[in-house]
Design an enzyme around this catalytic site. Structure first.
Site, PDB file in Angstrom:
ATOM      1  N   TYR A  45       0.843  -1.201   0.000  1.00 16.06           N
ATOM      2  CA  TYR A  45       0.000   0.000   0.000  1.00 16.06           C
ATOM      3  C   TYR A  45       0.869   1.238   0.000  1.00 16.06           C
ATOM      4  O   TYR A  45       1.880   1.306   0.714  1.00 16.06           O
ATOM      5  CB  TYR A  45      -0.879  -0.003   1.256  1.00 16.06           C
ATOM      6  CG  TYR A  45      -1.788   1.193   1.413  1.00 16.06           C
ATOM      7  CD1 TYR A  45      -2.783   1.466   0.481  1.00 16.06           C
ATOM      8  CD2 TYR A  45      -1.659   2.041   2.519  1.00 16.06           C
ATOM      9  CE1 TYR A  45      -3.631   2.559   0.644  1.00 16.06           C
ATOM     10  CE2 TYR A  45      -2.506   3.128   2.683  1.00 16.06           C
ATOM     11  CZ  TYR A  45      -3.490   3.385   1.744  1.00 16.06           C
ATOM     12  OH  TYR A  45      -4.323   4.459   1.903  1.00 16.06           O
ATOM     13  N   ASP A  60      -1.395  15.420   5.923  1.00 16.04           N
ATOM     14  CA  ASP A  60      -2.311  14.743   4.999  1.00 16.04           C
ATOM     15  C   ASP A  60      -3.590  15.562   4.859  1.00 16.04           C
ATOM     16  O   ASP A  60      -4.633  15.232   5.416  1.00 16.04           O
ATOM     17  CB  ASP A  60      -2.609  13.338   5.526  1.00 16.04           C
ATOM     18  CG  ASP A  60      -3.521  12.548   4.604  1.00 16.04           C
ATOM     19  OD1 ASP A  60      -3.540  12.836   3.391  1.00 16.04           O
ATOM     20  OD2 ASP A  60      -4.215  11.630   5.101  1.00 16.04           O
ATOM     21  N   ASP A  87      -3.357   5.071  -2.615  1.00 14.98           N
ATOM     22  CA  ASP A  87      -4.285   6.075  -2.091  1.00 14.98           C
ATOM     23  C   ASP A  87      -4.229   7.301  -2.998  1.00 14.98           C
ATOM     24  O   ASP A  87      -3.188   7.949  -3.120  1.00 14.98           O
ATOM     25  CB  ASP A  87      -3.853   6.436  -0.668  1.00 14.98           C
ATOM     26  CG  ASP A  87      -4.704   7.508  -0.023  1.00 14.98           C
ATOM     27  OD1 ASP A  87      -5.657   8.001  -0.644  1.00 14.98           O
ATOM     28  OD2 ASP A  87      -4.392   7.864   1.143  1.00 14.98           O
ATOM     29  N   ASP A  89      -6.496   9.893  -2.682  1.00 11.25           N
ATOM     30  CA  ASP A  89      -7.310  10.939  -2.038  1.00 11.25           C
ATOM     31  C   ASP A  89      -8.655  11.078  -2.755  1.00 11.25           C
ATOM     32  O   ASP A  89      -9.371  10.108  -2.894  1.00 11.25           O
ATOM     33  CB  ASP A  89      -6.542  12.262  -1.991  1.00 11.25           C
ATOM     34  CG  ASP A  89      -5.374  12.237  -1.018  1.00 11.25           C
ATOM     35  OD1 ASP A  89      -5.340  11.330  -0.166  1.00 11.25           O
ATOM     36  OD2 ASP A  89      -4.495  13.103  -1.111  1.00 11.25           O
ATOM     37  N   HIS A 114      -7.559   3.489  -4.290  1.00 15.30           N
ATOM     38  CA  HIS A 114      -8.790   3.843  -3.582  1.00 15.30           C
ATOM     39  C   HIS A 114      -8.958   5.355  -3.619  1.00 15.30           C
ATOM     40  O   HIS A 114      -8.003   6.117  -3.505  1.00 15.30           O
ATOM     41  CB  HIS A 114      -8.849   3.285  -2.163  1.00 15.30           C
ATOM     42  CG  HIS A 114      -8.012   3.957  -1.127  1.00 15.30           C
ATOM     43  ND1 HIS A 114      -8.278   5.214  -0.630  1.00 15.30           N
ATOM     44  CD2 HIS A 114      -6.922   3.523  -0.447  1.00 15.30           C
ATOM     45  CE1 HIS A 114      -7.388   5.527   0.291  1.00 15.30           C
ATOM     46  NE2 HIS A 114      -6.537   4.531   0.418  1.00 15.30           N
ATOM     47  N   GLU A 116     -11.746   8.558  -2.378  1.00 13.80           N
ATOM     48  CA  GLU A 116     -12.699   8.802  -1.302  1.00 13.80           C
ATOM     49  C   GLU A 116     -13.741   9.853  -1.660  1.00 13.80           C
ATOM     50  O   GLU A 116     -13.590  10.599  -2.634  1.00 13.80           O
ATOM     51  CB  GLU A 116     -11.949   9.224  -0.035  1.00 13.80           C
ATOM     52  CG  GLU A 116     -11.243  10.548  -0.151  1.00 13.80           C
ATOM     53  CD  GLU A 116     -10.095  10.686   0.844  1.00 13.80           C
ATOM     54  OE1 GLU A 116     -10.073  11.699   1.565  1.00 13.80           O
ATOM     55  OE2 GLU A 116      -9.227   9.798   0.907  1.00 13.80           O
ATOM     56  N   CYS A 124      -7.623  13.844   7.321  1.00 14.15           N
ATOM     57  CA  CYS A 124      -7.426  12.464   7.725  1.00 14.15           C
ATOM     58  C   CYS A 124      -8.776  11.869   8.095  1.00 14.15           C
ATOM     59  O   CYS A 124      -9.613  12.537   8.727  1.00 14.15           O
ATOM     60  CB  CYS A 124      -6.461  12.399   8.912  1.00 14.15           C
ATOM     61  SG  CYS A 124      -6.440  10.795   9.748  1.00 14.15           S
ATOM     62  N   ARG A 159     -13.644   4.541  -1.202  1.00 10.71           N
ATOM     63  CA  ARG A 159     -13.647   4.807   0.233  1.00 10.71           C
ATOM     64  C   ARG A 159     -14.793   5.753   0.567  1.00 10.71           C
ATOM     65  O   ARG A 159     -14.990   6.774  -0.105  1.00 10.71           O
ATOM     66  CB  ARG A 159     -12.316   5.431   0.652  1.00 10.71           C
ATOM     67  CG  ARG A 159     -12.315   5.980   2.064  1.00 10.71           C
ATOM     68  CD  ARG A 159     -10.960   6.490   2.475  1.00 10.71           C
ATOM     69  NE  ARG A 159     -11.046   7.627   3.368  1.00 10.71           N
ATOM     70  CZ  ARG A 159     -10.013   8.233   3.941  1.00 10.71           C
ATOM     71  NH1 ARG A 159      -8.791   7.785   3.715  1.00 10.71           N
ATOM     72  NH2 ARG A 159     -10.192   9.274   4.739  1.00 10.71           N
ATOM     73  N   GLU A 189     -14.356   3.634   6.046  1.00 15.34           N
ATOM     74  CA  GLU A 189     -13.417   4.347   6.907  1.00 15.34           C
ATOM     75  C   GLU A 189     -13.983   4.632   8.289  1.00 15.34           C
ATOM     76  O   GLU A 189     -15.159   4.951   8.456  1.00 15.34           O
ATOM     77  CB  GLU A 189     -13.005   5.662   6.233  1.00 15.34           C
ATOM     78  CG  GLU A 189     -12.046   6.529   7.036  1.00 15.34           C
ATOM     79  CD  GLU A 189     -10.675   5.901   7.275  1.00 15.34           C
ATOM     80  OE1 GLU A 189     -10.616   4.748   7.757  1.00 15.34           O
ATOM     81  OE2 GLU A 189      -9.658   6.568   7.013  1.00 15.34           O
ATOM     82  N   ASN A 213      -9.588  -0.543   7.488  1.00 16.02           N
ATOM     83  CA  ASN A 213      -8.372   0.240   7.696  1.00 16.02           C
ATOM     84  C   ASN A 213      -7.945   0.113   9.156  1.00 16.02           C
ATOM     85  O   ASN A 213      -8.502   0.759  10.038  1.00 16.02           O
ATOM     86  CB  ASN A 213      -8.635   1.709   7.341  1.00 16.02           C
ATOM     87  CG  ASN A 213      -7.391   2.557   7.423  1.00 16.02           C
ATOM     88  OD1 ASN A 213      -6.278   2.062   7.378  1.00 16.02           O
ATOM     89  ND2 ASN A 213      -7.584   3.865   7.539  1.00 16.02           N
TER      90      ASN A 213
END
Length: 297
Positions: A45, A60, A87, A89, A114, A116, A124, A159, A189, A213
């Site tokens: 990952y 982040d 990831d 975002d 992924h 989101e 975060c 996500r 999440e 996660n």
């Protein structure tokens, strides 16, 4: 065997079949990826927080971009054959940017991504104050990603951060819409209870419905693999476990040497030279150099 059957996407799908839940280990650079592969993990990952924190010294908060992520991805995929979940975002922009992103991920060796449903100025997933886009906007993001796939086996994880904002029913409603739009799996999440994962699993009609996660110091407890398996979770993600340990060790070394003027009292927490050389296949490189120089004499 066709290229798509041996692609990183195909290998990620196969890993999900071979190991359940699939342990997806976060690695922040090429060398940690090599160590994770040697340890036996079947998938890696690349965390957005890892890219931001380790490569750029940033929080982040959606500050890094498509190019930043692809740069770190290439370094990892050059060093290991394991499939990498990346990831991305919120996708870094609109439909055309998402399409460009997907093509870049596949070209640079990613097996999965992924994306989101937060707003672009994201937070975060375990922080307060999150905001999410409408279900329709996230569906459009997923459709853009699915339409752009140049490898049919590339794996799309959607996500949702809606649990903290719309509750379990709202989050599940979104998850079902995301799968219908083309997502292969749901990243639920900030779940706080195993029963929440079970509710997602029961509602979602895909072969591999839910990723959990398992990130430390968060709203989600450190559930075991047996606990996750018991509620039907298909993948367990450990995004920054090694990075947190590395950071703590580095800080300890910095403080010790600054105070004591020597590393003598802290050598036991360091990786020694021979183990480093073993992971890097250093001696084989040296032998190759010797062969090349001998051939020139």
């Amino acid at each position: 065997m066709s290229a798509s059957q041996n692609s990183a996407g195909a290998r990620f799908r196969q890993a999900l079949v071979e190991e359940s839940p699939l342990q997806v280990m976060g690695t922040i650079n090429a060398y940690t990826a090599m160590m994770a592969e040697r340890t036996g993990y079947k998938a890696l990952y690349l965390a957005g927080a890892g890219v931001a924190n380790a490569s750029y010294g940033l929080p982040d908060l959606g500050i890094t971009n498509l190019t930043d992520v692809l740069t770190d991805l290439r370094r990892v995929t050059d060093a290991t054959d394991l499939p990498v979940l990346v990831d991305v975002d919120t996708g870094f922009g609109g439909a055309f940017t998402i399409a460009r992103l997907v093509r870049g991920l596949i070209k640079d060796g990613a097996g999965a991504m992924h994306m989101e449903d937060q707003v672009q100025l994201k937070r975060c997933g375990h922080r307060p104050g999150k905001e999410i886009v409408s279900k329709a906007e996230m569906v459009d993001r997923i459709k853009a990603a699915a339409d752009a796939k140049t490898d049919p086996n590339f794996f799309i994880v959607a996500r949702t951060d809606a649990l903290a904002i719309e509750g379990l029913d709202g989050a599940i409603d979104r998850a079902c819409a995301y799968v219908e739009a083309g997502a292969d799996m749901i990243f639920a999440e900030a779940c706080t209870e195993l029963s929440q994962y079970k509710a997602f699993v029961d509602a979602i009609d895909t072969p591999h419905p839910v990723l959990a996660n398992i990130t430390e110091f968060s709203k989600t407890p450190n559930f075991t693999l047996d606990e996750l398996r018991g509620v039907g979770v298909s993948a367990a993600l450990y995004p920054l476990s090694a990075a947190r340990a590395m950071n703590a060790a580095a800080l300890k070394v910095f403080r010790h040497i600054r105070k004591e003027g020597s590393a003598k009292g802290i050598l036991e927490i360091m990786q020694d030279r021979e183990e480093l050389y073993d992971f890097l296949n250093y001696h084989e490189y040296e032998r190759k150099i010797d062969e090349l120089f001998r051939s020139q004499k």
